[in-house]
Design an enzyme around this catalytic site. Structure first.
Site, PDB file in Angstrom:
ATOM      1  N   LEU A 109       0.873  -1.170   0.000  1.00 54.11           N
ATOM      2  CA  LEU A 109       0.000   0.000   0.000  1.00 54.11           C
ATOM      3  C   LEU A 109       0.910   1.220   0.000  1.00 54.11           C
ATOM      4  O   LEU A 109       1.997   1.193   0.602  1.00 54.11           O
ATOM      5  CB  LEU A 109      -0.886   0.008   1.252  1.00 54.11           C
ATOM      6  CG  LEU A 109      -1.926  -1.117   1.366  1.00 54.11           C
ATOM      7  CD1 LEU A 109      -2.672  -1.028   2.691  1.00 54.11           C
ATOM      8  CD2 LEU A 109      -2.910  -1.068   0.199  1.00 54.11           C
ATOM      9  N   ASP A 110       0.463   2.300  -0.650  1.00 53.33           N
ATOM     10  CA  ASP A 110       1.247   3.537  -0.639  1.00 53.33           C
ATOM     11  C   ASP A 110       1.397   4.027   0.800  1.00 53.33           C
ATOM     12  O   ASP A 110       0.558   3.709   1.657  1.00 53.33           O
ATOM     13  CB  ASP A 110       0.529   4.626  -1.448  1.00 53.33           C
ATOM     14  CG  ASP A 110       0.366   4.232  -2.907  1.00 53.33           C
ATOM     15  OD1 ASP A 110       1.169   3.415  -3.392  1.00 53.33           O
ATOM     16  OD2 ASP A 110      -0.574   4.748  -3.541  1.00 53.33           O
ATOM     17  N   GLN A 111       2.413   4.878   1.031  1.00 51.27           N
ATOM     18  CA  GLN A 111       2.637   5.332   2.408  1.00 51.27           C
ATOM     19  C   GLN A 111       1.408   6.042   2.980  1.00 51.27           C
ATOM     20  O   GLN A 111       1.110   5.930   4.160  1.00 51.27           O
ATOM     21  CB  GLN A 111       3.904   6.191   2.511  1.00 51.27           C
ATOM     22  CG  GLN A 111       3.909   7.521   1.790  1.00 51.27           C
ATOM     23  CD  GLN A 111       3.190   8.644   2.530  1.00 51.27           C
ATOM     24  OE1 GLN A 111       2.950   8.544   3.728  1.00 51.27           O
ATOM     25  NE2 GLN A 111       2.856   9.703   1.815  1.00 51.27           N
TER      26      GLN A 111
END
Ligand code: URA
Length: 239
Positions: free
Chosen positions: A104-106
């Site tokens: 998942l993106d930050q």
């Protein structure tokens, strides 16, 4: 399995470090401190547990974990700009080779799976194996019908040769929509929303396969996945 091997396989350090933990009387089985690294225990029994420094751990041949990922954490053991999601987990998980099942993106929050079972990681990240993932996106602009139908019918993402469609796209509010996607392409949901003419301002994953993020799991908290949860994960169509 002997006690040294139990600690070693569960990520409590090198064999030498595990022997030292045991010799220092820091390991308990039931109510009894065990200082014999060679003592045998039925680790494979599902109810088998041990304690290190008073913290109880189940023995698990493989770790299957779910983390409610908060924003501001990278899905990498070697993060570039933010903290690592591994800083939210006990260190023995990284030690025993646990990795994120997809990324998942930050700034994306929600359901993140982690495991040290290579087959399981491959199964749930392979592009061939389509697993539905449900994301809730907050958008900058109100979502209109044209955007919904573009998302359902397919949008062409930069660098892709074929359009990518959401298997489902539902309004959750004027500026909120739930998107179900099968693939796991880089920034996929944000790029799809941008390609449909809107902008994703926040993204949350609430489901993978038939497994939903438990409402009781606070952001930053993790839990083991039991057999029922693993079954739910596999139970969605094509999962
Ligand atoms: N799609 C995105 O754009 N970001 C994520 O983190 C996951 C899916």
């Amino acid at each position: 399995m002997n006690l040294e091997s139990i600690l070693f396989t569960q990520g409590f350090g090198s064999r030498r470090q595990c022997r030292a933990l045991i010799a220092d009387a820091r390991v308990t089985i039931g109510d009894t401190v065990c200082t014999d690294a060679d003592a045998d225990f039925p680790a494979e029994d599902t109810s088998f547990c041990f304690s290190v420094d008073g913290v109880m751990w189940p023995y698990r041949e493989h770790a299957y974990l779910l983390l409610n990922k908060p924003a501001g954490y990278e899905c990498s053991r070697d993060p570039q700009h933010h903290l690592s999601v591994f800083s939210l987990l006990p260190p023995q998980f990284a030690e025993r080779g646990v990795q994120c099942v997809g990324r998942l993106d930050q700034d994306t929050t929600g359901l993140l799976l982690l495991s040290d079972d290579g087959k399981f990681v491959h199964l749930f990240t392979s592009p061939k194996r389509k697993v539905p993932k449900v994301y809730v996106a907050s958008t900058r602009h109100p979502v209109d019908d044209t955007q919904l139908s573009l998302l359902r019918n397919g949008v062409l993402l930069h660098g892709e040769s074929k359009p990518v469609a959401a298997v489902d796209a539902q309004l959750r509010g004027e500026r909120s929509l739930a998107l179900t996607v099968m693939e796991g392409k880089y920034h996929q949901v944000k790029r799809m929303i941008a390609a449909a003419g809107n902008r994703c301002e926040a993204l949350h994953r609430e489901r993978v396969g038939g497994l939903a993020l438990p409402a009781t799991l606070a952001p930053g908290a993790w839990q083991w996945l039991d057999e029922a949860a693993l079954e739910a994960l596999r139970s969605a169509p094509n999962a």
